[in-house]
Motif scaffolding. Sequence first.
Motif, mmCIF file in Angstrom:
data_model
loop_
_atom_site.group_PDB
_atom_site.id
_atom_site.type_symbol
_atom_site.label_atom_id
_atom_site.label_comp_id
_atom_site.label_asym_id
_atom_site.label_seq_id
_atom_site.Cartn_x
_atom_site.Cartn_y
_atom_site.Cartn_z
ATOM 1 N N ALA A 158 0.829 -1.211 0.000
ATOM 2 C CA ALA A 158 0.000 0.000 0.000
ATOM 3 C C ALA A 158 0.863 1.261 0.000
ATOM 4 N N ARG A 159 1.989 1.218 0.718
ATOM 5 C CA ARG A 159 2.878 2.387 0.747
ATOM 6 C C ARG A 159 3.646 2.549 -0.559
ATOM 7 N N ALA A 160 4.013 1.439 -1.159
ATOM 8 C CA ALA A 160 4.907 1.493 -2.326
ATOM 9 C C ALA A 160 4.168 1.715 -3.637
ATOM 10 N N LEU A 161 2.853 1.466 -3.655
ATOM 11 C CA LEU A 161 2.122 1.490 -4.917
ATOM 12 C C LEU A 161 1.181 2.680 -5.010
ATOM 13 N N ARG A 162 0.997 3.127 -6.217
ATOM 14 C CA ARG A 162 -0.017 4.146 -6.534
ATOM 15 C C ARG A 162 -1.210 3.418 -7.144
ATOM 16 N N LEU A 163 -2.412 3.790 -6.732
ATOM 17 C CA LEU A 163 -3.618 3.139 -7.238
ATOM 18 C C LEU A 163 -4.547 4.200 -7.816
ATOM 19 N N ASP A 164 -4.834 4.110 -9.110
ATOM 20 C CA ASP A 164 -5.767 5.016 -9.776
ATOM 21 C C ASP A 164 -7.060 4.258 -10.058
ATOM 22 N N VAL A 165 -8.126 4.615 -9.335
ATOM 23 C CA VAL A 165 -9.393 3.903 -9.465
ATOM 24 C C VAL A 165 -10.087 4.287 -10.772
ATOM 25 N N ILE A 166 -10.518 3.277 -11.508
ATOM 26 C CA ILE A 166 -11.243 3.490 -12.757
ATOM 27 C C ILE A 166 -12.741 3.304 -12.556
ATOM 28 N N ASP A 167 -13.116 2.240 -11.845
ATOM 29 C CA ASP A 167 -14.533 1.889 -11.749
ATOM 30 C C ASP A 167 -14.776 1.070 -10.487
ATOM 31 N N ARG A 168 -15.966 1.187 -9.972
ATOM 32 C CA ARG A 168 -16.480 0.256 -8.960
ATOM 33 C C ARG A 168 -17.611 -0.492 -9.642
ATOM 34 N N GLU A 169 -17.231 -1.596 -10.229
ATOM 35 C CA GLU A 169 -18.123 -2.309 -11.143
ATOM 36 C C GLU A 169 -19.131 -3.161 -10.380
#
Length: 303
Positions: A158-169
């Motif tokens: 969680a600290r090392a990664l970037r997360l770009d949310v596209i959808d909550r399908e």
Amino acid sequence: MFDFRQLRYFIAVAEELSFTRAAQRLHLSQPPLSQQIQALEQDLGVRLLERDKRNVALTPPGRLFLDQARQILALADEARSQVAEAAAGYSGHLKLAYTVSVSFHPALPQTLLRLGQNAPNVRVWLSEMYTEPQFSAIRGGQLDVGFVRDVPLHEDDARALRLDVIDREPLLLALPEGHRLAGRQSVELGEVAGDPFVVQPRELAATLYDRLVRLAAKSGFHPVIRQHAQQINGLLALVAAGMGLALIPASMQVVKIPGVNYVPLADPDAYLLLAVASDADNPSPVVLQFLDTVAEAKAALGL
């Protein structure tokens, strides 16, 4: 050693066959132009131009050097262009992974299509991979980006990664034809508490498996697992065979299998995340270009 400026000056004189016209073309006075041509000839140790008060002509070495000078400047311009493209993320390599279920979501083909239009010189290497292994591969440098279905479970990830949310399908129930709830506008998961389910093994697809268990627990039961399928699309064949029900992302409705009905779940928590994961500290211009392209695709899809 001669420089690019001297080459440009020489080409102008060689093409104009006049120091006066060449100086006008280069927007400088004639004496500095003559000095630079003389310095170039001294550096090469040959006379490139024959000149008198009225005429300028190329010597045989001058004609040869004119071709070489043009090639050198063309190569320099090409190198400058390629470096600028690479710095802007318009060329290079991108190692991209996605889970099997993402292949049914329009965000994947739309992103790849737009990337091909925006950055045609980016070479994309594609691979199928489950979510958790993608996190490890990104941190280990084997992947640049990944389409994932869950947030990182481990604090280090969680600290090392970037997360770009596209959808909550939204999640649907796949029901066999003739099931008592087939054709309904929506169902509560508790209404199928006594029905068997078909799932992927948890060691392969923990995200969807755990979501089913959590949603069932919220409805007061633990799902009965009758059968497993290695691939998510294989679940539908088991549903059609009457082996049980399956929880699937809504984008899989495009898979039309005779004997299967799709019904939405009424629970607001019945969704599956779709996001792009990347190294939070990765400054790669290609990765940044890809993330911009993902955002464009998301906006175009109205997500």
